[in-house]
Structure formats: structure tokens, C-alpha cells
Design a protein around this motif. Sequence first.
Motif, PDB file in Angstrom:
ATOM      1  N   MET A 180      -2.223  -9.586   0.792  1.00  0.00           N
ATOM      2  CA  MET A 180      -2.544  -8.542  -0.545  1.00  0.00           C
ATOM      3  C   MET A 180      -1.731  -6.669  -0.740  1.00  0.00           C
ATOM      4  O   MET A 180      -1.506  -6.156  -1.584  1.00  0.00           O
ATOM      5  CB  MET A 180      -4.255  -8.864  -0.571  1.00  0.00           C
ATOM      6  CG  MET A 180      -4.741  -8.237  -1.512  1.00  0.00           C
ATOM      7  SD  MET A 180      -3.657  -9.145  -3.070  1.00  0.00           S
ATOM      8  CE  MET A 180      -4.830 -10.140  -3.604  1.00  0.00           C
ATOM      9  N   MET A 181      -1.858  -6.532   0.786  1.00  0.00           N
ATOM     10  CA  MET A 181      -1.891  -5.670   0.828  1.00  0.00           C
ATOM     11  C   MET A 181      -0.071  -4.736  -0.078  1.00  0.00           C
ATOM     12  O   MET A 181      -0.244  -3.582  -0.844  1.00  0.00           O
ATOM     13  CB  MET A 181      -1.269  -4.222   1.802  1.00  0.00           C
ATOM     14  CG  MET A 181      -1.176  -3.268   2.385  1.00  0.00           C
ATOM     15  SD  MET A 181      -2.298  -2.246   1.932  1.00  0.00           S
ATOM     16  CE  MET A 181      -3.706  -2.664   2.874  1.00  0.00           C
ATOM     17  N   PRO A 182       0.959  -5.700   0.213  1.00  0.00           N
ATOM     18  CA  PRO A 182       1.985  -5.131  -0.832  1.00  0.00           C
ATOM     19  C   PRO A 182       1.600  -5.147  -2.088  1.00  0.00           C
ATOM     20  O   PRO A 182       2.037  -4.078  -2.946  1.00  0.00           O
ATOM     21  CB  PRO A 182       2.863  -6.370  -0.330  1.00  0.00           C
ATOM     22  CG  PRO A 182       2.936  -7.342   1.003  1.00  0.00           C
ATOM     23  CD  PRO A 182       1.462  -6.537   0.929  1.00  0.00           C
ATOM     24  N   TRP A 183       0.775  -6.127  -2.731  1.00  0.00           N
ATOM     25  CA  TRP A 183       0.444  -6.290  -3.912  1.00  0.00           C
ATOM     26  C   TRP A 183      -0.020  -5.210  -4.167  1.00  0.00           C
ATOM     27  O   TRP A 183      -0.497  -4.666  -5.987  1.00  0.00           O
ATOM     28  CB  TRP A 183       0.239  -7.406  -4.465  1.00  0.00           C
ATOM     29  CG  TRP A 183       1.102  -8.241  -4.276  1.00  0.00           C
ATOM     30  CD1 TRP A 183       0.922  -9.385  -3.917  1.00  0.00           C
ATOM     31  CD2 TRP A 183       2.024  -9.072  -5.520  1.00  0.00           C
ATOM     32  NE1 TRP A 183       2.300 -10.665  -3.140  1.00  0.00           N
ATOM     33  CE2 TRP A 183       2.956 -10.389  -4.842  1.00  0.00           C
ATOM     34  CE3 TRP A 183       2.928  -8.564  -6.005  1.00  0.00           C
ATOM     35  CZ2 TRP A 183       3.704 -10.681  -4.908  1.00  0.00           C
ATOM     36  CZ3 TRP A 183       4.330  -8.698  -6.501  1.00  0.00           C
ATOM     37  CH2 TRP A 183       4.584  -9.821  -6.261  1.00  0.00           C
ATOM     38  N   HIS A 184      -0.836  -4.625  -3.738  1.00  0.00           N
ATOM     39  CA  HIS A 184      -2.551  -3.502  -3.980  1.00  0.00           C
ATOM     40  C   HIS A 184      -1.441  -1.946  -4.089  1.00  0.00           C
ATOM     41  O   HIS A 184      -1.703  -1.420  -4.446  1.00  0.00           O
ATOM     42  CB  HIS A 184      -2.985  -3.824  -2.946  1.00  0.00           C
ATOM     43  CG  HIS A 184      -3.791  -2.651  -2.645  1.00  0.00           C
ATOM     44  ND1 HIS A 184      -4.795  -2.691  -3.460  1.00  0.00           N
ATOM     45  CD2 HIS A 184      -4.285  -1.317  -2.253  1.00  0.00           C
ATOM     46  CE1 HIS A 184      -6.034  -1.606  -3.212  1.00  0.00           C
ATOM     47  NE2 HIS A 184      -6.173  -1.237  -2.497  1.00  0.00           N
ATOM     48  N   VAL A 185      -0.461  -2.279  -2.923  1.00  0.00           N
ATOM     49  CA  VAL A 185       0.432  -1.030  -3.075  1.00  0.00           C
ATOM     50  C   VAL A 185       0.944  -0.206  -4.377  1.00  0.00           C
ATOM     51  O   VAL A 185       0.689   0.369  -4.563  1.00  0.00           O
ATOM     52  CB  VAL A 185       1.331  -0.816  -1.666  1.00  0.00           C
ATOM     53  CG1 VAL A 185       2.356   0.562  -1.713  1.00  0.00           C
ATOM     54  CG2 VAL A 185       0.756  -0.785   0.031  1.00  0.00           C
ATOM     55  N   LEU A 186       2.138  -2.299  -4.767  1.00  0.00           N
ATOM     56  CA  LEU A 186       2.810  -2.010  -5.838  1.00  0.00           C
ATOM     57  C   LEU A 186       2.003  -1.585  -6.941  1.00  0.00           C
ATOM     58  O   LEU A 186       2.194  -0.754  -7.828  1.00  0.00           O
ATOM     59  CB  LEU A 186       3.135  -3.078  -5.580  1.00  0.00           C
ATOM     60  CG  LEU A 186       4.605  -3.495  -7.109  1.00  0.00           C
ATOM     61  CD1 LEU A 186       5.699  -2.026  -6.874  1.00  0.00           C
ATOM     62  CD2 LEU A 186       5.155  -5.050  -7.608  1.00  0.00           C
ATOM     63  N   GLY A 187       0.420  -2.371  -6.706  1.00  0.00           N
ATOM     64  CA  GLY A 187      -0.347  -2.320  -8.630  1.00  0.00           C
ATOM     65  C   GLY A 187      -0.494  -0.926  -8.337  1.00  0.00           C
ATOM     66  O   GLY A 187      -0.693  -0.123  -9.422  1.00  0.00           O
ATOM     67  N   GLY A 188      -0.720  -0.038  -7.226  1.00  0.00           N
ATOM     68  CA  GLY A 188      -1.165   1.526  -7.304  1.00  0.00           C
ATOM     69  C   GLY A 188      -0.518   2.358  -7.670  1.00  0.00           C
ATOM     70  O   GLY A 188      -0.995   3.440  -8.775  1.00  0.00           O
ATOM     71  N   ARG A 189       0.650   2.271  -6.977  1.00  0.00           N
ATOM     72  CA  ARG A 189       1.666   2.977  -7.574  1.00  0.00           C
ATOM     73  C   ARG A 189       2.298   2.809  -9.041  1.00  0.00           C
ATOM     74  O   ARG A 189       2.780   3.933 -10.152  1.00  0.00           O
ATOM     75  CB  ARG A 189       3.114   3.155  -6.711  1.00  0.00           C
ATOM     76  CG  ARG A 189       3.033   2.879  -5.535  1.00  0.00           C
ATOM     77  CD  ARG A 189       4.159   2.455  -4.473  1.00  0.00           C
ATOM     78  NE  ARG A 189       5.146   3.598  -4.862  1.00  0.00           N
ATOM     79  CZ  ARG A 189       5.960   3.803  -3.985  1.00  0.00           C
ATOM     80  NH1 ARG A 189       6.575   2.716  -3.680  1.00  0.00           N
ATOM     81  NH2 ARG A 189       7.544   3.955  -4.249  1.00  0.00           N
ATOM     82  N   ALA A 190       2.806   1.845  -9.609  1.00  0.00           N
ATOM     83  CA  ALA A 190       2.647   1.011 -10.868  1.00  0.00           C
ATOM     84  C   ALA A 190       1.725   2.188 -11.789  1.00  0.00           C
ATOM     85  O   ALA A 190       2.042   3.201 -12.991  1.00  0.00           O
ATOM     86  CB  ALA A 190       3.077  -0.282 -11.166  1.00  0.00           C
ATOM     87  N   LEU A 191       0.176   1.833 -11.417  1.00  0.00           N
ATOM     88  CA  LEU A 191      -0.404   2.474 -12.594  1.00  0.00           C
ATOM     89  C   LEU A 191      -0.800   3.596 -12.181  1.00  0.00           C
ATOM     90  O   LEU A 191      -1.288   4.326 -12.765  1.00  0.00           O
ATOM     91  CB  LEU A 191      -2.208   1.671 -11.843  1.00  0.00           C
ATOM     92  CG  LEU A 191      -2.342   0.483 -11.963  1.00  0.00           C
ATOM     93  CD1 LEU A 191      -3.639  -0.363 -11.508  1.00  0.00           C
ATOM     94  CD2 LEU A 191      -2.454  -0.287 -13.604  1.00  0.00           C
ATOM     95  N   PHE A 192      -0.125   4.520 -11.036  1.00  0.00           N
ATOM     96  CA  PHE A 192      -0.222   6.227 -10.880  1.00  0.00           C
ATOM     97  C   PHE A 192       0.858   6.510 -12.473  1.00  0.00           C
ATOM     98  O   PHE A 192       0.724   7.008 -12.276  1.00  0.00           O
ATOM     99  CB  PHE A 192      -0.171   6.295  -9.221  1.00  0.00           C
ATOM    100  CG  PHE A 192       0.508   7.479  -9.332  1.00  0.00           C
ATOM    101  CD1 PHE A 192      -0.841   8.729  -9.737  1.00  0.00           C
ATOM    102  CD2 PHE A 192       1.394   7.825  -9.360  1.00  0.00           C
ATOM    103  CE1 PHE A 192      -0.338  10.028  -9.224  1.00  0.00           C
ATOM    104  CE2 PHE A 192       1.877   9.385  -8.843  1.00  0.00           C
ATOM    105  CZ  PHE A 192       0.548  10.418  -9.567  1.00  0.00           C
ATOM    106  N   TYR A 193       2.112   5.513 -12.590  1.00  0.00           N
ATOM    107  CA  TYR A 193       3.056   6.184 -12.845  1.00  0.00           C
ATOM    108  C   TYR A 193       2.425   5.867 -14.414  1.00  0.00           C
ATOM    109  O   TYR A 193       2.642   7.353 -15.694  1.00  0.00           O
ATOM    110  CB  TYR A 193       4.540   4.486 -12.937  1.00  0.00           C
ATOM    111  CG  TYR A 193       4.865   5.375 -11.765  1.00  0.00           C
ATOM    112  CD1 TYR A 193       4.933   5.812 -11.154  1.00  0.00           C
ATOM    113  CD2 TYR A 193       5.363   3.849 -11.851  1.00  0.00           C
ATOM    114  CE1 TYR A 193       5.182   6.005  -9.312  1.00  0.00           C
ATOM    115  CE2 TYR A 193       6.036   3.949 -10.166  1.00  0.00           C
ATOM    116  CZ  TYR A 193       5.828   4.388  -8.933  1.00  0.00           C
ATOM    117  OH  TYR A 193       6.321   4.605  -7.683  1.00  0.00           O
ATOM    118  N   MET A 194       1.425   4.599 -14.388  1.00  0.00           N
ATOM    119  CA  MET A 194       1.372   4.355 -16.188  1.00  0.00           C
ATOM    120  C   MET A 194      -0.073   5.588 -16.501  1.00  0.00           C
ATOM    121  O   MET A 194       0.060   6.472 -17.508  1.00  0.00           O
ATOM    122  CB  MET A 194       0.478   3.362 -16.269  1.00  0.00           C
ATOM    123  CG  MET A 194       1.582   2.060 -16.635  1.00  0.00           C
ATOM    124  SD  MET A 194       0.272   0.632 -16.717  1.00  0.00           S
ATOM    125  CE  MET A 194      -0.097   1.083 -17.248  1.00  0.00           C
TER     126      MET A 194
END
Length: 245
Positions: A180-194
Motif C-alpha cells: 500500500m505504501m507506494p500508492w499512499h505516497v503517490l496519493g499524498g503527493r497528488a492531493l498536495f498538488y491539488m
Amino acid sequence: MDVSADRTPFKRHSSLSTLVAHFFGILAVVLMLIWLLHYREGIEYGSDNPLKILNVHPFLMYCGFLFLVSKKITFMIMHELIIKTIIDNDCAPMMTYKTAYASHQVQKMVHGGLHLIGLVLGIVGISAAFRFHDKLNLKDMVSLHSWIGLTTFILLGLQWLLGAFTFLAPQSSSGARARMMPWHVLGGRALFYMGIVAALTGLMQRATMLGQSTNAESRLINFTGLAILLFGVSVDFSVALGRYG
């Protein structure tokens, strides 16, 4: 070939990017406070003045929500590296994150706690915007800023729930956490950009509402937006370089 030596520049540049991110992040907080307190009516959620209520929204959504989300993202990338090390090397989970020194479990709690505090402050900030609309009988959710902002906030809330069940629940296996960790990190970064986009579109919307304000106030709003943008870029640089450190 000494791999650790090759990674030293990345660690150094990541640390420098973290300092730059803090500089621009705090600068944006200061500029926003000057704008809201000096040029606008001030900040007060319980005021009878609708504009004072509205000012709570940008203050809490950036200073209380987005800034804390950036802090938890820094913890997130370090968490990923720790889990990889534990699984690959069968290490005990008492390693440290890059940005603070404490046990692995404490760091996870700090990461989740920052996220939760940011969500609570974000709820107050969003409710201030709806309260402002109610006082002036304005329609809700009609701007691009509101669509991006509320979507980002809801997804961040869901990410917090998923992360709590995956990384804090004792019954969760190390294998599930690693997957789950790679998706958790990717989602966090994408949401930060948003979140950065929501902040910038919010400033543009507010500047449009104000119409022909003073040149000094217009420049202050522009500089606040630039500080927020450079803050977001610096956070991402820090995270990206940290993964190679």
C-alpha cells in the motif's frame, strides 16, 4: 563503489529543499496575515461581519490545513523508506525518520496526527466559507476553486482513514503495508498538488471579488500566491530528493 557516498548529495540537497520549503511556507503565512489583518477586516469566525468570517477560510485552509499536510508528506516518504528497509533487511522497527528522532511507532502517530489536525482545521475553514455564503444568500459550490478544494479535502479525509486502517491497525501485516505504501505516497503527493492549485485559484477568486483594490494589496496577493507556489515546489523537491538519499 560506495553507494552511500553517491547518495550524500541527494541527502544534502533534500535538506536544503526542506529549509527552502519552510522559508516559503512561513513567508506565505506572514503575507497572508498582513493581507487579512491590514488590508481586509480581520479574522473572526463568530463575527457579524461576513467578510471577517470569510477571512477565516483562506487562513485556516492554508496556514492550518495545507501547511500541516506538507509536514505529514515529509514524514510519509521517510515512512516508506523505513518499511522497505525493515522488509528487505529484517530490521527491528525502531529506526528513525529523517526529520525527527523517535521510534518508528511514534513517527507513524505524528504523521497521522498532523494529518488529523489539518483535517479538523480544514473543516472549520470550509464551514466558514459556507457560513459566509449563508449570510449573503450566495450559492454554494459554483466556482472551480470550490470544486477542486472540496474534492481535495474529501479525498484527503479518505486517505487518512485508509492510512489509519493500513498502517496503524495492529492486525495489518507488513506485506500489506509495503504494497500500500507506494500508492499512499503517490496519493499524498497528488492531493498536495491539488491543495496548492485550490489555494492559488482561491486567491484568484478572492482578488476578482475585490475588484479594483489598491496596487499594494494586489501585489501582496500576487506575492502570497508566488510564495505558496514555491512552497509547493520546494516540498516536492525535498520529497523527491529524499527518496534517493
